[in-house]
Design a protein around this motif. Structure first.
Motif, PDB file in Angstrom:
ATOM      1  N   LEU A 126       0.848  -1.187   0.000  1.00 25.54           N
ATOM      2  CA  LEU A 126       0.000   0.000   0.000  1.00 25.54           C
ATOM      3  C   LEU A 126       0.884   1.238   0.000  1.00 25.54           C
ATOM      4  CD1 LEU A 126      -3.125   0.653   2.107  1.00 25.54           C
ATOM      5  CD2 LEU A 126      -1.246   2.256   2.307  1.00 25.54           C
ATOM      6  N   CYS A 127       0.539   2.210  -0.829  1.00 28.50           N
ATOM      7  CA  CYS A 127       1.267   3.476  -0.850  1.00 28.50           C
ATOM      8  C   CYS A 127       0.305   4.593  -0.457  1.00 28.50           C
ATOM      9  CB  CYS A 127       1.858   3.752  -2.222  1.00 28.50           C
ATOM     10  SG  CYS A 127       2.894   5.221  -2.245  1.00 28.50           S
ATOM     11  N   ASP A 128       0.701   5.371   0.530  1.00 23.78           N
ATOM     12  CA  ASP A 128      -0.087   6.497   1.022  1.00 23.78           C
ATOM     13  C   ASP A 128       0.627   7.773   0.596  1.00 23.78           C
ATOM     14  OD1 ASP A 128      -1.533   8.370   2.418  1.00 23.78           O
ATOM     15  OD2 ASP A 128      -1.169   7.506   4.394  1.00 23.78           O
ATOM     16  N   PHE A 129       0.156   8.373  -0.503  1.00 28.74           N
ATOM     17  CA  PHE A 129       0.745   9.603  -1.031  1.00 28.74           C
ATOM     18  C   PHE A 129       0.269  10.810  -0.239  1.00 28.74           C
ATOM     19  CE2 PHE A 129       1.223   7.338  -5.214  1.00 28.74           C
ATOM     20  CZ  PHE A 129       2.590   7.490  -5.295  1.00 28.74           C
ATOM     21  N   GLY A 130       1.178  11.707   0.104  1.00 27.50           N
ATOM     22  CA  GLY A 130       0.806  12.909   0.853  1.00 27.50           C
ATOM     23  C   GLY A 130       0.220  12.553   2.198  1.00 27.50           C
ATOM     24  N   THR A 131       0.881  11.656   2.896  1.00 25.58           N
ATOM     25  CA  THR A 131       0.361  11.075   4.130  1.00 25.58           C
ATOM     26  C   THR A 131       0.260  12.060   5.285  1.00 25.58           C
ATOM     27  OG1 THR A 131       0.566   9.172   5.585  1.00 25.58           O
ATOM     28  CG2 THR A 131       2.619  10.250   4.940  1.00 25.58           C
ATOM     29  N   GLY A 132       0.994  13.151   5.244  1.00 28.46           N
ATOM     30  CA  GLY A 132       0.928  14.134   6.337  1.00 28.46           C
ATOM     31  C   GLY A 132       1.405  13.523   7.641  1.00 28.46           C
ATOM     32  N   ALA A 133       0.492  13.423   8.603  1.00 27.58           N
ATOM     33  CA  ALA A 133       0.828  12.854   9.918  1.00 27.58           C
ATOM     34  C   ALA A 133       0.628  11.337   9.945  1.00 27.58           C
ATOM     35  CB  ALA A 133      -0.013  13.521  10.995  1.00 27.58           C
ATOM     36  N   GLY A 134       0.454  10.732   8.750  1.00 29.84           N
ATOM     37  CA  GLY A 134       0.403   9.278   8.669  1.00 29.84           C
ATOM     38  C   GLY A 134      -0.962   8.666   8.444  1.00 29.84           C
ATOM     39  N   ASN A 183       7.537  13.154  -8.338  1.00 32.64           N
ATOM     40  CA  ASN A 183       8.836  12.502  -8.511  1.00 32.64           C
ATOM     41  C   ASN A 183       8.766  11.013  -8.194  1.00 32.64           C
ATOM     42  OD1 ASN A 183       9.832  15.069  -9.048  1.00 32.64           O
ATOM     43  ND2 ASN A 183      10.633  15.356  -6.981  1.00 32.64           N
ATOM     44  N   TYR A 184       8.178  10.696  -7.046  1.00 31.17           N
ATOM     45  CA  TYR A 184       8.147   9.306  -6.607  1.00 31.17           C
ATOM     46  C   TYR A 184       7.299   8.439  -7.528  1.00 31.17           C
ATOM     47  CZ  TYR A 184       7.960   5.223  -3.628  1.00 31.17           C
ATOM     48  OH  TYR A 184       8.067   3.939  -3.153  1.00 31.17           O
ATOM     49  N   ARG A 189       6.021   3.580 -10.628  1.00 30.53           N
ATOM     50  CA  ARG A 189       4.717   3.293 -11.248  1.00 30.53           C
ATOM     51  C   ARG A 189       4.406   1.787 -11.230  1.00 30.53           C
ATOM     52  NH1 ARG A 189       1.829   6.796 -13.945  1.00 30.53           N
ATOM     53  NH2 ARG A 189       3.523   8.261 -14.202  1.00 30.53           N
ATOM     54  N   GLU A 190       3.136   1.456 -10.949  1.00 33.77           N
ATOM     55  CA  GLU A 190       2.635   0.083 -10.970  1.00 33.77           C
ATOM     56  C   GLU A 190       3.288  -0.832  -9.940  1.00 33.77           C
ATOM     57  OE1 GLU A 190       0.080  -0.490 -13.053  1.00 33.77           O
ATOM     58  OE2 GLU A 190       0.308   1.494 -13.922  1.00 33.77           O
ATOM     59  N   ILE A 194      -2.327  -1.208  -3.623  1.00 36.42           N
ATOM     60  CA  ILE A 194      -3.297  -0.187  -3.204  1.00 36.42           C
ATOM     61  C   ILE A 194      -2.585   1.158  -3.121  1.00 36.42           C
ATOM     62  CG2 ILE A 194      -4.954   0.504  -1.428  1.00 36.42           C
ATOM     63  CD1 ILE A 194      -4.650  -2.487  -0.416  1.00 36.42           C
ATOM     64  N   VAL A 195      -3.170   2.184  -3.699  1.00 34.19           N
ATOM     65  CA  VAL A 195      -2.609   3.543  -3.614  1.00 34.19           C
ATOM     66  C   VAL A 195      -3.682   4.445  -3.068  1.00 34.19           C
ATOM     67  CG1 VAL A 195      -1.665   5.478  -4.925  1.00 34.19           C
ATOM     68  CG2 VAL A 195      -1.030   3.147  -5.524  1.00 34.19           C
TER      69      VAL A 195
END
Length: 195
Positions: A126-134, A183-184, A189-190, A194-195
């Motif tokens: 799972l990738c959490d983009f822009g997670t902030g405080a998690g 960037n990331y 990619r792929e 889960i994103v």
């Protein structure tokens, strides 16, 4: 379909109407949506989020309804996360939601609701983009150790916080990446389930 008629709108009433037709009665529609939300929220016990807060017992109960068993050990991890969030928020702006019962409802429980639509009791990435405080990544990592969670955050101070929580809770299934989403994602990619 089963809404009381005082609301004036049911699915049959709005089905087939164009957006413009609905906007013409905008204020009436918004009022009725508010009534509908209040009506349904009575049935799930969280009236309005800024009014009702989540106690420890409610957190455990509602997680149980998500088929998530919160042991004392898991609860203590969430409480440690909460304490660190408040402490770090004094130095850096992590979140405006800081009251314990609000954090457990609006950050922790909301994050875990992903399990209603995605199976998380098996190995997944799972990738959490822009997670902030998690959120939602860290609560998911706490409860679902088989899920490999990558937290991507461009703010270096927030990444320091995320790494501190990861270390304090001994979350071996978490990777913190200090990078911009653009960037990331172009490099990875792929890669995730889960994103």
């Amino acid at each position: 379909k089963n809404l009381p008629s005082i609301f004036g709108y049911t699915l049959e009433n709005i089905k087939g109407k164009t957006t413009n037709e609905l906007i013409q009665n905008g204020s009436k529609l918004v009022t009725n949506i508010e009534d509908i939300l209040n009506y349904y929220s009575d049935n799930i016990s969280f009236k309005k989020r800024n009014i009702v807060k989540m106690t420890k017992e409610e957190f455990i109960l509602y997680c149980d309804k998500l088929n998530i068993k919160i042991s004392e050990e898991l609860y203590n991890k969430f409480f440690t996360y909460f304490e660190m969030l408040v402490e770090w928020n004094n130095k850096f702006n992590m979140t405006t939601i800081l009251e314990e019962k609000d954090v457990f409802l609006l950050h922790f429980y909301d994050s875990l609701c992903l399990s209603k639509v995605v199976e998380l009791n098996e190995e997944k990435s799972l990738c959490d983009f822009g997670t902030g405080a998690g959120f939602p990544g860290l609560p998911l990592a706490i409860v679902f150790p088989k899920v490999s969670v990558t937290l991507v955050e461009s703010n270096q101070k927030k990444c320091m916080f995320l790494n501190a929580v990861k270390e304090a809770l001994k979350l071996e299934n978490v990777i913190v990446i200090n990078d911009r989403i653009e960037n990331y994602s172009s490099k990875e990619r792929e890669k995730f389930d889960i994103v």
